[in-house]
Write a protein that holds these residues in place. Structure first.
Motif, mmCIF file in Angstrom:
data_model
loop_
_atom_site.group_PDB
_atom_site.id
_atom_site.type_symbol
_atom_site.label_atom_id
_atom_site.label_comp_id
_atom_site.label_asym_id
_atom_site.label_seq_id
_atom_site.Cartn_x
_atom_site.Cartn_y
_atom_site.Cartn_z
ATOM 1 N N ARG A 57 2.480 20.150 18.007
ATOM 2 C CA ARG A 57 1.743 21.139 19.058
ATOM 3 C C ARG A 57 1.811 22.705 18.688
ATOM 4 O O ARG A 57 1.974 22.996 17.420
ATOM 5 N N ARG A 58 1.334 23.286 19.652
ATOM 6 C CA ARG A 58 1.050 24.684 19.489
ATOM 7 C C ARG A 58 2.468 25.405 19.794
ATOM 8 O O ARG A 58 3.375 24.787 20.645
ATOM 9 N N VAL A 59 2.708 26.506 19.276
ATOM 10 C CA VAL A 59 4.040 27.050 19.414
ATOM 11 C C VAL A 59 4.320 27.326 20.981
ATOM 12 O O VAL A 59 5.304 27.052 21.409
ATOM 13 N N VAL A 60 3.354 27.968 21.573
ATOM 14 C CA VAL A 60 3.795 28.244 22.944
ATOM 15 C C VAL A 60 3.776 26.847 23.805
ATOM 16 O O VAL A 60 4.163 26.943 24.977
ATOM 17 N N GLU A 61 3.245 25.752 23.213
ATOM 18 C CA GLU A 61 3.575 24.473 24.075
ATOM 19 C C GLU A 61 4.966 24.033 23.717
ATOM 20 O O GLU A 61 5.703 23.447 24.657
ATOM 21 N N ALA A 62 5.554 24.066 22.640
ATOM 22 C CA ALA A 62 6.771 23.693 22.060
ATOM 23 C C ALA A 62 7.900 24.801 22.873
ATOM 24 O O ALA A 62 9.006 24.087 23.166
ATOM 25 N N PHE A 63 7.442 25.953 22.958
ATOM 26 C CA PHE A 63 8.524 27.007 23.148
ATOM 27 C C PHE A 63 7.760 27.787 24.157
ATOM 28 O O PHE A 63 7.196 28.761 23.761
ATOM 29 N N PRO A 64 7.736 27.369 25.420
ATOM 30 C CA PRO A 64 7.221 28.015 26.478
ATOM 31 C C PRO A 64 7.460 29.594 26.569
ATOM 32 O O PRO A 64 8.679 29.822 26.491
ATOM 33 N N VAL A 65 6.365 30.572 26.981
ATOM 34 C CA VAL A 65 6.706 31.916 27.137
ATOM 35 C C VAL A 65 7.201 31.978 28.445
ATOM 36 O O VAL A 65 6.721 31.550 29.626
ATOM 37 N N ASP A 66 8.296 32.614 28.567
ATOM 38 C CA ASP A 66 8.907 33.241 29.673
ATOM 39 C C ASP A 66 8.061 34.122 30.607
ATOM 40 O O ASP A 66 7.580 35.031 29.805
ATOM 41 N N GLY A 67 8.223 34.275 31.906
ATOM 42 C CA GLY A 67 7.462 35.015 32.529
ATOM 43 C C GLY A 67 7.840 36.616 32.310
ATOM 44 O O GLY A 67 8.905 36.878 32.279
ATOM 45 N N GLY A 68 6.880 37.524 32.218
ATOM 46 C CA GLY A 68 7.191 38.804 31.711
ATOM 47 C C GLY A 68 7.616 39.379 30.258
ATOM 48 O O GLY A 68 8.029 40.351 30.105
ATOM 49 N N GLU A 69 7.712 38.200 29.440
ATOM 50 C CA GLU A 69 8.255 38.503 28.188
ATOM 51 C C GLU A 69 7.289 38.968 27.232
ATOM 52 O O GLU A 69 6.159 38.825 27.315
ATOM 53 N N SER A 70 7.714 40.191 26.567
ATOM 54 C CA SER A 70 6.723 40.553 25.770
ATOM 55 C C SER A 70 6.410 39.921 24.536
ATOM 56 O O SER A 70 7.385 38.807 24.123
ATOM 57 N N VAL A 71 5.255 40.098 23.697
ATOM 58 C CA VAL A 71 5.339 39.425 22.729
ATOM 59 C C VAL A 71 6.193 39.442 21.568
ATOM 60 O O VAL A 71 6.675 38.429 20.988
ATOM 61 N N ASN A 72 6.624 40.578 21.307
ATOM 62 C CA ASN A 72 7.836 40.779 20.416
ATOM 63 C C ASN A 72 9.184 39.903 20.857
ATOM 64 O O ASN A 72 9.689 39.437 19.988
ATOM 65 N N ASP A 73 9.296 40.094 22.165
ATOM 66 C CA ASP A 73 10.617 39.540 22.613
ATOM 67 C C ASP A 73 10.515 37.938 22.472
ATOM 68 O O ASP A 73 11.180 37.186 22.203
ATOM 69 N N TYR A 74 9.071 37.413 22.771
ATOM 70 C CA TYR A 74 8.900 35.977 22.633
ATOM 71 C C TYR A 74 9.123 35.490 21.221
ATOM 72 O O TYR A 74 9.746 34.411 20.818
ATOM 73 N N ALA A 75 8.550 36.266 20.196
ATOM 74 C CA ALA A 75 8.670 35.930 18.758
ATOM 75 C C ALA A 75 10.001 35.631 18.393
ATOM 76 O O ALA A 75 10.213 34.755 17.834
ATOM 77 N N HIS A 76 10.956 36.754 18.855
ATOM 78 C CA HIS A 76 12.422 36.615 18.499
ATOM 79 C C HIS A 76 12.969 35.456 18.939
ATOM 80 O O HIS A 76 13.872 34.617 18.375
ATOM 81 N N ARG A 77 12.821 35.140 20.421
ATOM 82 C CA ARG A 77 13.425 33.969 21.047
ATOM 83 C C ARG A 77 12.723 32.763 20.578
ATOM 84 O O ARG A 77 13.535 31.682 20.163
ATOM 85 N N ALA A 78 11.462 32.704 20.354
ATOM 86 C CA ALA A 78 10.852 31.371 19.837
ATOM 87 C C ALA A 78 11.671 31.115 18.307
ATOM 88 O O ALA A 78 11.794 29.823 18.164
ATOM 89 N N VAL A 79 11.674 32.118 17.501
ATOM 90 C CA VAL A 79 11.949 31.761 16.133
ATOM 91 C C VAL A 79 13.553 31.318 16.288
ATOM 92 O O VAL A 79 14.207 30.450 15.553
ATOM 93 N N ALA A 80 14.379 32.028 17.294
ATOM 94 C CA ALA A 80 15.750 31.580 17.263
ATOM 95 C C ALA A 80 15.724 29.827 17.720
ATOM 96 O O ALA A 80 16.629 29.168 17.264
#
Length: 92
Positions: A57-80
């Protein structure tokens, strides 16, 4: 922070994905995905391990983006969440 089990079926696999209740174009999906992949590798996840976690899957499919989340915040959360998923399903 929510945990996304890597066994979930892919969602939002069309040309756009849900972002804060709206539909975001592909370039947003790419920006979020690229940032998360770069952060994962920077934090020690090998490309092969990342592939295992994503399961095709693509990253955003496996770990969806939360509404209003910045790219940097998403990257850190997705990695965790990737690390948790990897450790949960890594062969013993």
């Amino acid at each position: 922070m929510g945990y996304h089990d890597t066994r979930f079926e892919a969602v939002g696999s069309g040309p756009a994905f849900a972002f804060g209740g709206a539909i975001a174009p592909r370039h947003f999906r790419r920006a979020y995905g690229r940032a998360a992949v770069a952060a994962a590798i920077e934090n020690g996840l090998m490309p092969e391990e990342l592939s295992e976690v994503l399961g095709g899957r693509r990253v955003v499919e496996a770990f969806p983006v939360d509404g209003g989340e910045s790219v940097n915040d998403y990257a850190h959360r997705a990695v965790a969440e990737m690390m948790v998923a990897y450790l949960s399903y890594a062969p013993a």
